[in-house]
Design a protein around this motif. Sequence first.
Motif, PDB file in Angstrom:
ATOM      1  N   PHE A 165      -3.708  11.925   4.170  1.00 20.90           N
ATOM      2  CA  PHE A 165      -3.298  10.512   4.286  1.00 20.90           C
ATOM      3  C   PHE A 165      -1.976  10.656   3.357  1.00 20.90           C
ATOM      4  O   PHE A 165      -2.129  11.108   2.304  1.00 20.90           O
ATOM      5  N   ARG A 166      -1.224   9.634   3.852  1.00 19.28           N
ATOM      6  CA  ARG A 166       0.155   9.329   2.998  1.00 19.28           C
ATOM      7  C   ARG A 166      -0.055   8.297   2.027  1.00 19.28           C
ATOM      8  O   ARG A 166       0.625   7.943   1.100  1.00 19.28           O
ATOM      9  N   GLU A 167      -1.045   7.368   2.589  1.00 19.46           N
ATOM     10  CA  GLU A 167      -1.302   6.336   1.593  1.00 19.46           C
ATOM     11  C   GLU A 167      -2.699   5.781   1.822  1.00 19.46           C
ATOM     12  O   GLU A 167      -3.153   6.197   3.045  1.00 19.46           O
ATOM     13  N   GLY A 168      -3.335   4.811   1.217  1.00 17.94           N
ATOM     14  CA  GLY A 168      -4.776   4.241   1.590  1.00 17.94           C
ATOM     15  C   GLY A 168      -5.651   4.711   0.307  1.00 17.94           C
ATOM     16  O   GLY A 168      -5.046   5.083  -0.618  1.00 17.94           O
ATOM     17  N   GLU A 169      -6.780   4.490   0.673  1.00 25.32           N
ATOM     18  CA  GLU A 169      -7.936   4.648  -0.212  1.00 25.32           C
ATOM     19  C   GLU A 169      -9.097   5.259   0.472  1.00 25.32           C
ATOM     20  O   GLU A 169      -9.543   4.853   1.658  1.00 25.32           O
ATOM     21  N   VAL A 170      -9.839   6.085  -0.276  1.00 24.53           N
ATOM     22  CA  VAL A 170     -11.106   6.791   0.228  1.00 24.53           C
ATOM     23  C   VAL A 170     -12.011   6.825  -0.839  1.00 24.53           C
ATOM     24  O   VAL A 170     -12.010   7.039  -1.959  1.00 24.53           O
ATOM     25  N   GLU A 171     -13.348   6.026  -0.636  1.00 25.13           N
ATOM     26  CA  GLU A 171     -14.298   6.128  -1.539  1.00 25.13           C
ATOM     27  C   GLU A 171     -15.251   7.025  -1.179  1.00 25.13           C
ATOM     28  O   GLU A 171     -15.855   7.249  -0.230  1.00 25.13           O
ATOM     29  N   GLY A 175     -17.984  11.957  11.480  1.00 29.87           N
ATOM     30  CA  GLY A 175     -16.696  11.543  11.163  1.00 29.87           C
ATOM     31  C   GLY A 175     -16.128  10.696  12.278  1.00 29.87           C
ATOM     32  O   GLY A 175     -16.100  10.948  13.377  1.00 29.87           O
ATOM     33  N   GLU A 176     -16.052   9.439  11.888  1.00 32.49           N
ATOM     34  CA  GLU A 176     -15.364   8.279  13.021  1.00 32.49           C
ATOM     35  C   GLU A 176     -14.307   7.455  12.411  1.00 32.49           C
ATOM     36  O   GLU A 176     -14.605   7.051  11.248  1.00 32.49           O
ATOM     37  N   GLY A 177     -13.593   6.956  13.243  1.00 26.89           N
ATOM     38  CA  GLY A 177     -12.788   5.657  13.003  1.00 26.89           C
ATOM     39  C   GLY A 177     -13.451   4.228  13.505  1.00 26.89           C
ATOM     40  O   GLY A 177     -14.402   4.656  14.479  1.00 26.89           O
ATOM     41  N   VAL A 209     -13.418   5.415   4.358  1.00 24.97           N
ATOM     42  CA  VAL A 209     -11.881   5.174   4.511  1.00 24.97           C
ATOM     43  C   VAL A 209     -11.648   3.509   4.402  1.00 24.97           C
ATOM     44  O   VAL A 209     -12.258   2.910   5.311  1.00 24.97           O
ATOM     45  N   LYS A 210     -11.156   2.868   3.435  1.00 28.22           N
ATOM     46  CA  LYS A 210     -10.704   1.734   3.443  1.00 28.22           C
ATOM     47  C   LYS A 210      -9.540   1.354   4.358  1.00 28.22           C
ATOM     48  O   LYS A 210      -8.662   1.834   4.736  1.00 28.22           O
ATOM     49  N   ALA A 211      -9.828   0.115   4.858  1.00 30.40           N
ATOM     50  CA  ALA A 211      -9.087  -0.408   5.863  1.00 30.40           C
ATOM     51  C   ALA A 211      -7.888  -0.963   5.203  1.00 30.40           C
ATOM     52  O   ALA A 211      -7.487  -0.990   3.915  1.00 30.40           O
ATOM     53  N   SER A 212      -6.817  -0.981   5.946  1.00 35.57           N
ATOM     54  CA  SER A 212      -5.288  -1.572   5.557  1.00 35.57           C
ATOM     55  C   SER A 212      -4.937  -2.657   6.471  1.00 35.57           C
ATOM     56  O   SER A 212      -5.811  -3.043   7.681  1.00 35.57           O
ATOM     57  N   ASP A 213      -3.970  -3.427   6.269  1.00 36.90           N
ATOM     58  CA  ASP A 213      -3.300  -4.367   7.180  1.00 36.90           C
ATOM     59  C   ASP A 213      -3.264  -3.856   8.553  1.00 36.90           C
ATOM     60  O   ASP A 213      -3.465  -4.384   9.919  1.00 36.90           O
ATOM     61  N   GLU A 214      -2.573  -2.532   8.537  1.00 39.20           N
ATOM     62  CA  GLU A 214      -2.306  -2.123   9.913  1.00 39.20           C
ATOM     63  C   GLU A 214      -3.638  -1.565  10.700  1.00 39.20           C
ATOM     64  O   GLU A 214      -3.701  -1.897  11.843  1.00 39.20           O
ATOM     65  N   SER A 215      -4.501  -1.041  10.009  1.00 38.83           N
ATOM     66  CA  SER A 215      -5.785  -0.645  10.686  1.00 38.83           C
ATOM     67  C   SER A 215      -6.636  -2.120  11.240  1.00 38.83           C
ATOM     68  O   SER A 215      -7.101  -2.128  12.253  1.00 38.83           O
ATOM     69  N   GLN A 267      -8.469  -4.075   2.309  1.00 41.68           N
ATOM     70  CA  GLN A 267      -8.890  -2.942   1.547  1.00 41.68           C
ATOM     71  C   GLN A 267     -10.426  -3.138   1.288  1.00 41.68           C
ATOM     72  O   GLN A 267     -11.035  -1.910   1.142  1.00 41.68           O
ATOM     73  N   GLY A 268     -11.086  -4.263   1.251  1.00 36.72           N
ATOM     74  CA  GLY A 268     -12.460  -4.442   0.957  1.00 36.72           C
ATOM     75  C   GLY A 268     -13.077  -4.272   2.229  1.00 36.72           C
ATOM     76  O   GLY A 268     -14.474  -4.132   2.233  1.00 36.72           O
ATOM     77  N   LEU A 269     -12.579  -3.755   3.382  1.00 37.30           N
ATOM     78  CA  LEU A 269     -12.934  -3.399   4.539  1.00 37.30           C
ATOM     79  C   LEU A 269     -13.228  -2.132   4.892  1.00 37.30           C
ATOM     80  O   LEU A 269     -12.452  -1.181   4.265  1.00 37.30           O
ATOM     81  N   VAL A 270     -13.899  -1.382   5.967  1.00 38.49           N
ATOM     82  CA  VAL A 270     -14.019  -0.282   6.298  1.00 38.49           C
ATOM     83  C   VAL A 270     -13.378   0.047   7.581  1.00 38.49           C
ATOM     84  O   VAL A 270     -13.489  -0.633   8.454  1.00 38.49           O
TER      85      VAL A 270
END
Length: 121
Positions: free
Chosen positions: A101-107, A44-46, A8-14, A75-78
């Motif tokens: 998810f409603r938005e974001g990115e998962v690799e 699975g962990e945050g 799960v890629k990070a966001s400004d919020e996370s 977004q380059g962070l996990v």
Amino acid sequence: MPRFMMIVKASDESEAGVMPTREMLAEMGAYNDRLAAAGAMLAGEGLHPTSEGARVTYSDGPPVVTEGPFAGDAQGLVAGFWLIKADSMDEALEWARRIPFREGEVEVRPVFEASDFPDGS
């Protein structure tokens, strides 16, 4: 059975430490329950934001520790991960498509197995 990491890629919020809503936590719990019931979920962990972490950089000298937060695009962070079992990349991607998810990115990436290496069995 092959293993895959869904990163799960990070966001400004996370990165700001904003926690998911109760609704999102409930949806994620239900998703995790489906993974577990299918025998696919291994872990699975945050993750806490990088402000609470550190990096260790290796070079020709001694390792260097850099305390977070880390500069750059969030977004380059996990922000979290799942480690799952799936028969194929297609199956792993199907699990990733079901993440609520409603938005974001998962690799999604395969995990090396011992058999991937020349001396593996």
